[in-house]
Scaffold this motif. Structure first.
Motif, PDB file in Angstrom:
ATOM      1  N   LEU A   1      39.691  50.664  42.598  1.00 24.13           N
ATOM      2  CA  LEU A   1      39.964  49.284  43.002  1.00 24.13           C
ATOM      3  C   LEU A   1      38.566  48.628  42.335  1.00 24.13           C
ATOM      4  N   VAL A   2      39.095  47.373  42.170  1.00 23.60           N
ATOM      5  CA  VAL A   2      37.964  46.277  41.765  1.00 23.60           C
ATOM      6  C   VAL A   2      38.259  45.137  42.603  1.00 23.60           C
ATOM      7  N   ILE A   3      37.033  44.660  43.180  1.00 23.79           N
ATOM      8  CA  ILE A   3      37.182  43.515  44.229  1.00 23.79           C
ATOM      9  C   ILE A   3      36.035  42.547  43.422  1.00 23.79           C
ATOM     10  N   GLY A   4      36.698  41.307  43.337  1.00 29.46           N
ATOM     11  CA  GLY A   4      35.932  39.888  42.981  1.00 29.46           C
ATOM     12  C   GLY A   4      35.745  39.127  43.869  1.00 29.46           C
ATOM     13  N   THR A   5      34.340  38.751  44.186  1.00 30.01           N
ATOM     14  CA  THR A   5      33.993  37.782  45.088  1.00 30.01           C
ATOM     15  C   THR A   5      33.644  36.409  44.586  1.00 30.01           C
ATOM     16  N   GLY A   6      34.006  36.133  43.453  1.00 23.32           N
ATOM     17  CA  GLY A   6      33.711  34.565  42.861  1.00 23.32           C
ATOM     18  C   GLY A   6      32.386  34.586  41.967  1.00 23.32           C
ATOM     19  N   GLY A   7      32.295  33.636  41.399  1.00 23.49           N
ATOM     20  CA  GLY A   7      31.377  33.532  40.441  1.00 23.49           C
ATOM     21  C   GLY A   7      31.716  33.774  38.897  1.00 23.49           C
ATOM     22  N   TYR A   8      31.268  33.041  38.058  1.00 17.11           N
ATOM     23  CA  TYR A   8      31.736  33.412  36.926  1.00 17.11           C
ATOM     24  C   TYR A   8      31.625  34.913  36.424  1.00 17.11           C
ATOM     25  N   VAL A   9      30.696  35.603  36.791  1.00 18.06           N
ATOM     26  CA  VAL A   9      30.382  37.099  36.155  1.00 18.06           C
ATOM     27  C   VAL A   9      31.714  37.784  36.701  1.00 18.06           C
TER      28      VAL A   9
END
Length: 372
Positions: free
Chosen positions: A97-105
């Motif tokens: 799984l992959v989680i994104g927590t924001g920010g352009y990266v």
């Protein structure tokens, strides 16, 4: 069964600390679970993540400016490079799984994971979502919200879940006597905590120093100030307040901010979503000074919610001065009943179990997927 997760988000502490909280929650479920963070060299994540003991890999990334300019052409080229870098890391690491927590990266990492068919999830900290999360939300299996007021900004309503904002510490009970000693604070006095976010805020520092100097004769016997200045402003603040002051105690930066929260009776700070979640967890009344250049004025929108709930007072940067802050402080300090009510309202906004809620949903999804 162990899980391999990638978490990506960065630039400021507001995107990084929720990711750290989720990483600890993943590890708490099974010591064999593995977490890899992906960020940039330039972002604060390159310092904070290794300090927490998690693996960290770097990619190139740069934000898009909201105007037509040459820098945006460069940013687009870098974005395609970051997609290739993300592809290589994901194929090598093989996450569940992959989680994104924001920010352009997080944009290229979550996008590439979704294109590769890996379950992706995103968390939005602010009321007004960032461009990256709005773009990624249709591709994600679920979008986790810190504020219910964010729903109107997303198109796929069925994917939205209100969880609150994960905070980086679980144990809110501390040995306060040791923390008073760490900061050389007087345990018999009340404490005003001042912080400007992960990078400090010179305008808040100046207004606080000026404001306290105006009312110091009123507060000096009962109140003290713990000021987290930020690295760049530390020397100047020390020079301004002098070495013989009995009210101010100044720190450059705190990695273990919970030690300061546990002592605070009032906080003066910006209105980043992660900071607001943390002060609510401790039930601290606040004077909020939103960062005026935040995208879509999201900090002011965050702050107004706490103000409407009775947990905070708001001073806009354009109205900020030592005199204004002194008046607000005196009115609050003299009204102990109001401070108690604000503290109670702040505690009522707390969602301490946010990380657990998010990981429960993600792991349930992964278990169902693996049974098929």
């Amino acid at each position: 069964m162990s899980i391999k997760a990638i978490i990506s988000g960065g630039g400021t502490g507001g995107h990084i600390y929720p990711g750290i909280s989720l990483a600890y929650e993943i590890k708490d479920r099974n010591v064999n679970n593995k977490v890899l963070f992906i960020g940039t060299e330039r972002g604060l994540e390159s310092k904070l993540i290794p300090r927490e003991g998690f693996k960290f890999e770097k990619i190139s990334a740069r934000g898009i400016q909201r105007k037509i300019c040459f820098e945006n052409i460069v940013a687009i080229l870098i974005f395609f490079i970051s997609l290739f870098q993300s592809f290589k890391i994901i194929k090598r690491y093989k996450p569940d799984l992959v989680i994104g927590t924001g920010g352009y990266v997080s944009g290229s990492v979550v996008l590439m994971a979704a294109l590769l068919g890996i379950p992706t999830f995103i968390h939005e900290q602010n009321v007004v979502p960032g461009v990256t999360n709005k773009f990624l939300s249709p591709l994600a299996r679920a979008t986790f919200l810190s504020f219910d007021q964010s729903r109107k900004y997303f198109s796929h309503q069925s994917k939205l879940t209100l969880t609150g904002n994960p905070i980086r510490f679980k144990n809110l009970e501390r040995n306060k006597s040791k923390d008073y000693q760490k900061f050389n604070l007087d345990p018999l006095k009340n404490t005003i905590l001042v912080l400007g976010g992960s990078k400090g805020a010179a305008s808040i520092n100046r207004a606080v120093v000026q404001g306290i100097s105006i009312i110091k004769e009123i507060i000096k016997n009962k109140w003290q100030v713990l000021l987290i200045s930020g690295q760049d402003d530390y020397s100047k603040i020390i020079e301004i307040i002098g070495e013989d002051n009995k009210i101010f105690f100044v720190e450059r930066y705190l990695y273990d901010i919970e030690k300061a929260y546990s002592l605070a009776d009032l906080v003066i700070c910006r209105a980043g979503a992660t900071t607001l979640a943390e002060i609510s967890a401790y039930g601290i009344p606040a004077i909020l000074i939103p960062y005026p250049y935040a995208t879509n004025h999201h900090q002011e929108i965050n702050a107004r919610i706490l103000e409407r709930e009775g947990a905070a007072l708001v001073i806009l940067e354009e109205n900020l001065s030592g005199e204004k802050l002194a008046k607000v402080l005196v009115d609050l300090i003299k009204d102990e009943n109001k401070l108690e009510i604000m503290a109670k309202k702040s505690r009522g906004l707390d969602k301490v179990d946010s990380a657990a809620k998010i990981i429960n949903i993600i792991f349930n999804y992964i278990r169902k997927k693996n049974k098929k």
